[in-house]
Design an enzyme around this catalytic site. Structure first.
Site, short mmCIF file in Angstrom:
data_model
loop_
_atom_site.label_atom_id
_atom_site.label_comp_id
_atom_site.label_asym_id
_atom_site.label_seq_id
_atom_site.Cartn_x
_atom_site.Cartn_y
_atom_site.Cartn_z
N LYS A 260 0.84 -1.20 0.00
CA LYS A 260 0.00 0.00 0.00
C LYS A 260 0.87 1.25 0.00
CE LYS A 260 -4.02 -1.81 2.50
NZ LYS A 260 -4.99 -1.64 1.40
N ARG A 334 -10.25 -11.54 1.83
CA ARG A 334 -11.08 -12.63 1.28
C ARG A 334 -10.40 -13.97 1.44
NH1 ARG A 334 -11.29 -9.50 -4.32
NH2 ARG A 334 -11.19 -7.84 -2.76
#
Ligand code: BES
Ligand code: MN
Ligand code: ZN
Length: 482
Positions: A260, A334
Site C-alpha cells: 500500500k 477474502r
C-alpha cells in the site's frame, strides 16, 4: 460511567446537571422555579433546532436545554447525537452526575439512544497517553429519568454501548499491541467471564494442518503468530438456528508485496474491525443472556512482508478444496475469510453473516453512512437489513450476479483473489466469498471499510467506531424473540 434508570424527577435526584430536550413547537414539560427553563426558550437563548444548546442555573442545579428539532424526524440516531452533544458540554462544565429527563412518549430504541449516545461519547483511548489516566473531567454517573420505568431499556443500552466501546478499544490499539494473540486473549477472557461461552484458539500449525491454505498464505508473511478464534455461545434455554458470525481481523494490512502507499497505511491497524465487532457483539449478547446459539469464527493475522511472504502469482489451496491465484497480496481479507466461512459451515452454522473491512471501493461508493451488504438469500437479507435499520447501523445492498461471479475465476487456478481490471472491487470481493459460503446456507457479507472507523459522528468522531456490534446484537435479539 455508571448508568441507572430512575422514576424520580430530575430535580429530586443527586444530579448536578439536568439535560432536557425540547421538540420544535413544544414547551418545557417540567419547569423549575416558576418557569425559568421556558423563559430561556422564550428569550431565544435556548432553541428547539436540533443540537442547539443553552444552559442556566436553578434550584441548586445546572440545567441544559437541547433542541431536538422536528418530533417527526426524531429517531434513535438523533437521540444518540443529542446525548453525545450534551455529554461534550458536560465534560467542559465539570459535571459529575448527569440526569437526562427523557421526553414523553419515546419508543424503546429512542430512549436507549440517549444512553448509547452518552456512553459512546464517553469513550477515550488513553492507554498510551502518559500522565493522568483517570479522566477527572468525565461525568461519573448517568441517571435516566422518566415517568415510566425504563430499567430494562436503559440497562440493555448501557450493556450494548459498553460492548461497542470494548470493540473500539480493540480497534484503536496499535498492531504492535493488539496482535492476533492479544485479540484471542480478549476472546478467552469473554469465555472465562460467561458460563455459556467457550473459546478455542488455534495458531499457525493448526491453521496449516486444517488445510486453510488461503488463510495460511496471508499469515506466512509475518513472524507474528496468527490466530483462528472460535467462540461458541450456547445457553441452555436457546432455540432457533445456529447463527454463524464470521469476522476479518487483520491486525495490520500493509498490502504485503502488493504494498500500500505510505500515506494512509497507519490506518490499516483498523483492518481487524470486523473481527472486533464480532467479539464485542458476543460480549453484549452473553451479558444480555439472549436465548440464541452462536458460533463465532474470527480469522486474525497481520498482512506484512517477511522473507517468506506470499508472492503475486502464487497459487494456494483453500480448505474447501478450491485453488486460488494470489494475484494481489493486498486482497488478503477474502483469503482469510474464505477459509473462516468454510470453517463456520463445518461447525454447523445455519445462518451466516460475515463482517469485514474488505474493500476501498465500498468507501468510495457509500462513504461513512451505509455499510455495503450482499446476500445469497432474500429472507436472510431482509432479516439482516432489518437488524441494521433497528440498530441504526444501516446497510445498502449491492448485487451478486453470475456475470460478476465469472470475474473471480482464475486463469491458472479455480479463483483469482483480484480480477485484473479495476472494476467493482466490493462485488468481486463478495463473489469470491460467495464461493466459500455457497448457496445452501443463508449468508450475508457486510463490507464495513467505510463505517468501521473515523465516522465523524458526535458519538464517534475519530478512531474505531465499533460498527457492527449493535447490528449483530439486534440480529441475535430478533432470533431470541422469534
Ligand atoms: N483492508 C483493505 C480494504 C480497506 C481499504 C479497508 C480502505 C479500509 C479502508 C483490503 O484488504 C484491501 O486492501 N482491499 C483492496 C482489494 C483490491 C486489491 C482487490 C482494495 O479495496 O483496494
Ligand atoms: Mn488489503
Ligand atoms: Zn485488508
Amino acid at each position: 460511567m455508571l448508568v441507572r434508570a430512575t422514576t424520580t424527577a430530575p430535580i429530586d435526584t443527586a444530579a448536578d446537571t439536568v439535560a432536557i430536550g425540547v421538540f420544535d413547537g413544544k414547551r418545557v414539560a417540567h419547569d423549575v422555579e416558576g418557569g425559568a427553563l421556558q423563559r430561556l426558550l422564550d428569550s431565544g437563548e435556548a432553541q428547539t433546532s436540533f443540537r442547539h444548546l443553552a444552559q442556566t442555573h436553578a434550584a441548586g442545579k445546572r440545567w441544559i436545554l437541547v433542541g431536538l428539532g422536528d418530533r417527526d424526524r426524531f429517531d434513535a440516531e438523533r437521540a444518540r447525537v443529542a446525548a453525545a452533544t450534551v455529554y461534550a458540554r458536560c465534560r467542559d462544565l465539570g459535571t459529575t452526575v448527569l440526569c437526562w429527563e427523557l421526553p414523553h412518549r419515546l419508543d424503546d430504541d429512542q430512549a436507549g439512544g440517549f444512553v448509547e449516545g452518552t456512553v459512546l461519547a464517553s469513550y477515550r483511548f488513553t492507554a498510551f497517553k502518559s500522565g493522568a489516566k483517570d479522566d477527572a473531567a468525565a461525568p461519573a454517573e448517568l441517571l435516566v429519568s422518566d415517568h415510566e420505568s425504563r430499567v430494562v431499556t436503559v440497562d440493555r443500552a448501557a450493556v450494548v454501548a459498553r460492548a461497542q466501546n470494548a470493540t473500539r478499544e480493540l480497534q484503536d490499539r496499535p498492531a504492535n499491541d493488539l496482535t492476533p494473540t492479544a485479540l484471542a486473549e480478549f476472546a478467552l477472557t469473554l469465555a472465562d467471564a460467561h458460563d455459556h461461552i467457550t473459546a478455542r484458539v488455534e495458531g499457525r500449525a493448526e491453521i496449516v494442518a486444517r488445510g486453510m491454505g488461503a488463510f495460511a498464505a496471508v499469515a506466512q508473511g509475518t513472524d507474528v503468530e496468527p490466530a483462528l478464534i472460535v467462540l461458541r455461545y450456547e445457553p441452555p434455554d436457546a432455540t432457533g438456528p445456529l447463527l454463524g458470525f464470521v469476522g476479518k481481523a487483520v491486525t495490520h494490512d500493509t498490502g504485503g508485496l502488493s504494498i500500500k502507499p505510505a500515506g494512509s497505511m497507519h490506518r490499516m491497524k483498523f483492518d481487524m474491525s470486523g473481527g472486533g465487532a464480532v467479539l464485542g457483539a458476543m460480549q453484549a449478547i452473553a451479558a444480555l443472556a439472549l436465548p440464541v446459539r452462536i458460533v463465532a469464527v474470527v480469522g486474525s493475522t497481520e498482512n506484512t512482508i517477511n522473507g517468506s511472504a506470499v508472492k503475486p502469482g502464487d497459487i494456494v489451496r483453500a480448505m474447501n478444496g478450491l485453488t486460488i491465484e494470489v494475484d494481489n497480496t493486498d486482497a488478503e481479507g477474502r483469503l482469510v475469510l474464505g477459509d473462516c466461512l468454510t470453517h463456520a459451515i463445518e461447525l454447523g452454522a445455519e445462518r451466516l453473516v460475515d463482517v469485514a473491512t474488505l474493500t476501498g471501493g465500498v468507501v468510495t461508493a457509500l462513504g461513512s453512512t451505509y455499510a455495503g451488504v450482499f446476500a445469497n438469500d432474500e429472507r436472510w437479507f431482509d432479516v439482516v437489513q432489518a437488524a441494521g435499520a433497528r440498530s441504526g447501523e444501516r446497510l445498502w445492498r449491492l448485487p451478486l450476479d453470475p456475470e460478476y461471479a465469472d470475474r473471480v475465476k482464475g486463469r491458472y487456478a479455480d479463483l483469482t483473489n483480484s480480477p485484473e481490471d479495476k472494476k467493482a472491487h466490493p462485488i468481486s470481493g463478495a463473489e469470491f466469498l460467495h464461493r466459500f459460503a455457497g448457496d445452501d446456507v443463508p449468508w450475508a457479507h457486510l463490507d464495513i471499510a467505510g463505517v468501521g472507523y473515523d465516522l465523524g459522528k458526535p458519538w464517534a468522531p475519530k478512531g474505531g467506531s465499533g460498527f457492527g456490534v449493535r447490528l449483530l446484537v439486534a440480529l441475535a435479539q430478533a432470533h431470541a424473540a422469534a
